[in-house]
Structures are given as C-alpha cells and as structure tokens.
Design a protein around this motif. Sequence first.
Motif, PDB file in Angstrom:
ATOM      1  N   MET A   1       0.848  -1.291  -0.036  1.00  0.00           N
ATOM      2  CA  MET A   1      -0.004  -0.061  -0.047  1.00  0.00           C
ATOM      3  C   MET A   1       0.851   1.239  -0.017  1.00  0.00           C
ATOM      4  N   THR A   2       1.940   1.216   0.563  1.00  0.00           N
ATOM      5  CA  THR A   2       2.721   2.429   0.816  1.00  0.00           C
ATOM      6  C   THR A   2       3.422   2.357  -0.562  1.00  0.00           C
ATOM      7  N   LEU A   3       3.771   1.539  -1.092  1.00  0.00           N
ATOM      8  CA  LEU A   3       4.400   1.626  -2.501  1.00  0.00           C
ATOM      9  C   LEU A   3       3.605   2.119  -3.635  1.00  0.00           C
ATOM     10  N   LEU A   4       2.412   1.719  -3.534  1.00  0.00           N
ATOM     11  CA  LEU A   4       1.386   2.231  -4.356  1.00  0.00           C
ATOM     12  C   LEU A   4       0.892   3.556  -4.247  1.00  0.00           C
ATOM     13  N   LEU A   5       0.963   3.911  -3.099  1.00  0.00           N
ATOM     14  CA  LEU A   5       0.505   5.438  -2.493  1.00  0.00           C
ATOM     15  C   LEU A   5       1.660   6.507  -3.356  1.00  0.00           C
ATOM     16  N   LEU A   6       2.913   5.884  -3.206  1.00  0.00           N
ATOM     17  CA  LEU A   6       3.781   6.826  -3.346  1.00  0.00           C
ATOM     18  C   LEU A   6       4.078   6.741  -5.180  1.00  0.00           C
ATOM     19  N   ALA A   7       3.788   5.584  -5.704  1.00  0.00           N
ATOM     20  CA  ALA A   7       3.632   5.518  -7.266  1.00  0.00           C
ATOM     21  C   ALA A   7       2.248   6.581  -7.574  1.00  0.00           C
ATOM     22  N   ALA A   8       1.253   6.429  -6.981  1.00  0.00           N
ATOM     23  CA  ALA A   8       0.163   7.361  -7.374  1.00  0.00           C
ATOM     24  C   ALA A   8       0.414   8.889  -7.008  1.00  0.00           C
ATOM     25  N   ALA A   9       1.293   8.972  -5.969  1.00  0.00           N
ATOM     26  CA  ALA A   9       1.791  10.311  -6.023  1.00  0.00           C
ATOM     27  C   ALA A   9       2.499  10.962  -7.152  1.00  0.00           C
ATOM     28  N   LEU A  10       3.716  10.066  -7.510  1.00  0.00           N
ATOM     29  CA  LEU A  10       4.439  10.352  -8.560  1.00  0.00           C
ATOM     30  C   LEU A  10       3.654  10.470  -9.938  1.00  0.00           C
ATOM     31  N   ILE A  11       2.690   9.542 -10.294  1.00  0.00           N
ATOM     32  CA  ILE A  11       1.629   9.786 -11.366  1.00  0.00           C
ATOM     33  C   ILE A  11       1.021  11.160 -11.373  1.00  0.00           C
ATOM     34  N   GLY A  12       0.531  11.436 -10.125  1.00  0.00           N
ATOM     35  CA  GLY A  12      -0.209  12.646  -9.831  1.00  0.00           C
ATOM     36  C   GLY A  12       0.646  14.078 -10.054  1.00  0.00           C
ATOM     37  N   ILE A  13       1.741  13.846  -9.538  1.00  0.00           N
ATOM     38  CA  ILE A  13       2.613  15.152  -9.749  1.00  0.00           C
ATOM     39  C   ILE A  13       2.963  15.257 -11.086  1.00  0.00           C
ATOM     40  N   GLY A  14       3.374  14.000 -11.704  1.00  0.00           N
ATOM     41  CA  GLY A  14       3.937  14.285 -13.247  1.00  0.00           C
ATOM     42  C   GLY A  14       2.638  14.531 -13.996  1.00  0.00           C
ATOM     43  N   LEU A  15       1.529  14.187 -13.742  1.00  0.00           N
ATOM     44  CA  LEU A  15       0.386  14.777 -14.520  1.00  0.00           C
ATOM     45  C   LEU A  15       0.110  16.328 -14.470  1.00  0.00           C
ATOM     46  N   TYR A  16       0.278  16.670 -13.199  1.00  0.00           N
ATOM     47  CA  TYR A  16       0.142  18.103 -12.941  1.00  0.00           C
ATOM     48  C   TYR A  16       1.435  18.762 -13.499  1.00  0.00           C
ATOM     49  N   GLY A  17       2.460  18.349 -13.573  1.00  0.00           N
ATOM     50  CA  GLY A  17       3.599  19.066 -14.112  1.00  0.00           C
ATOM     51  C   GLY A  17       3.510  18.980 -15.702  1.00  0.00           C
ATOM     52  N   ALA A  18       3.055  17.797 -16.368  1.00  0.00           N
ATOM     53  CA  ALA A  18       2.933  17.778 -17.774  1.00  0.00           C
ATOM     54  C   ALA A  18       1.942  18.711 -18.183  1.00  0.00           C
ATOM     55  N   LEU A  19       0.580  19.032 -17.247  1.00  0.00           N
ATOM     56  CA  LEU A  19      -0.259  19.868 -17.915  1.00  0.00           C
ATOM     57  C   LEU A  19      -0.167  21.172 -17.504  1.00  0.00           C
ATOM     58  N   SER A  20       0.527  21.789 -16.778  1.00  0.00           N
ATOM     59  CA  SER A  20       0.533  23.070 -16.119  1.00  0.00           C
ATOM     60  C   SER A  20       1.765  23.769 -16.644  1.00  0.00           C
ATOM     61  N   GLN A  21       2.656  23.096 -17.060  1.00  0.00           N
ATOM     62  CA  GLN A  21       3.820  23.981 -17.441  1.00  0.00           C
ATOM     63  C   GLN A  21       3.914  24.301 -18.859  1.00  0.00           C
ATOM     64  N   GLN A  22       4.523  25.389 -18.973  1.00  0.00           N
ATOM     65  CA  GLN A  22       4.767  26.046 -20.596  1.00  0.00           C
ATOM     66  C   GLN A  22       6.107  25.601 -21.204  1.00  0.00           C
ATOM     67  N   SER A  23       7.134  25.129 -20.427  1.00  0.00           N
ATOM     68  CA  SER A  23       8.604  24.775 -20.844  1.00  0.00           C
ATOM     69  C   SER A  23       8.560  23.633 -21.394  1.00  0.00           C
ATOM     70  N   PHE A  24       9.157  23.319 -22.586  1.00  0.00           N
ATOM     71  CA  PHE A  24       9.207  21.819 -23.130  1.00  0.00           C
ATOM     72  C   PHE A  24       9.890  20.930 -22.155  1.00  0.00           C
ATOM     73  N   VAL A  25      11.128  21.496 -21.418  1.00  0.00           N
ATOM     74  CA  VAL A  25      11.741  20.551 -20.660  1.00  0.00           C
ATOM     75  C   VAL A  25      11.034  20.129 -19.342  1.00  0.00           C
ATOM     76  N   MET A  26       9.964  21.087 -18.772  1.00  0.00           N
ATOM     77  CA  MET A  26       9.191  20.746 -17.656  1.00  0.00           C
ATOM     78  C   MET A  26       8.267  19.664 -18.021  1.00  0.00           C
ATOM     79  N   LEU A  27       7.724  20.026 -19.399  1.00  0.00           N
ATOM     80  CA  LEU A  27       6.719  18.862 -19.611  1.00  0.00           C
ATOM     81  C   LEU A  27       7.314  17.702 -19.729  1.00  0.00           C
ATOM     82  N   MET A  28       8.284  17.469 -20.343  1.00  0.00           N
ATOM     83  CA  MET A  28       8.973  16.034 -20.381  1.00  0.00           C
ATOM     84  C   MET A  28       9.264  15.485 -18.943  1.00  0.00           C
TER      85      MET A  28
END
Length: 101
Positions: free
Chosen positions: A4-31
């Motif tokens: 459960m701890t590892l899956l919560l960490l994985a979900a947090a990484l996916i959520g942070i990555g989704l936010y970063g990919a959708l909210s940033q304007q820089s190509f590097v931050m998107l990647m």
Amino acid sequence: MTLMTLLLLAAALIGIGLYGALSQQSFVMLMMGLELMLNGVMLAAVAFWAFSGAGTPEGQLLTIIVMAVMAIEMAMGFALVVAVFRAKQADMTEALSELKH
C-alpha cells in the motif's frame, strides 16, 4: 515497506507528473512531468512484482522495457526541442502558434 505504501508513492508520482505535464509551458518541464508519470508506473509494476511472491521475472522485464522507452522518449523529445528552438527560437509551448515552416 508495504504494498500500500509503494502504491501510494506511485500514485503520488503519477499525480505530480500529470500536474507537471499539464501545467507547465516549458518543453523541458513538460518532459520531466512525463518522466515522473513513467517512474510512477514503473514503481507500481515493481511493487506488484515484489509482493506477488511468484518470483518470476516479468516485473523486472517490464521495468527494463519501460526504462528503455523512457530513454528513447527523452532523446527524441530533446531532439525535437532543439529542432523547434533552432527553427522558431521558441522554448515555451505558448510561443508556438503553428508547427509548419
């Protein structure tokens, strides 16, 4: 660590990555956001493999394949960013109005 701890960490990484990919304007931050999402998927796959108890190498093989895809994606992404920057002198997604020459 529990599954459960590892899956919560994985979900947090996916959520942070989704936010970063959708909210940033820089190509590097998107990647970087895309990379975080792939790391979350990889962590979830390894966690399921480690706690399944089967001992088969499918989880490890999937992780190696995802890492290879990540390396290819980053190389192609940076090549695209360099090509767009050389052609349009734009390093932000908002600066591009069209992708044609």
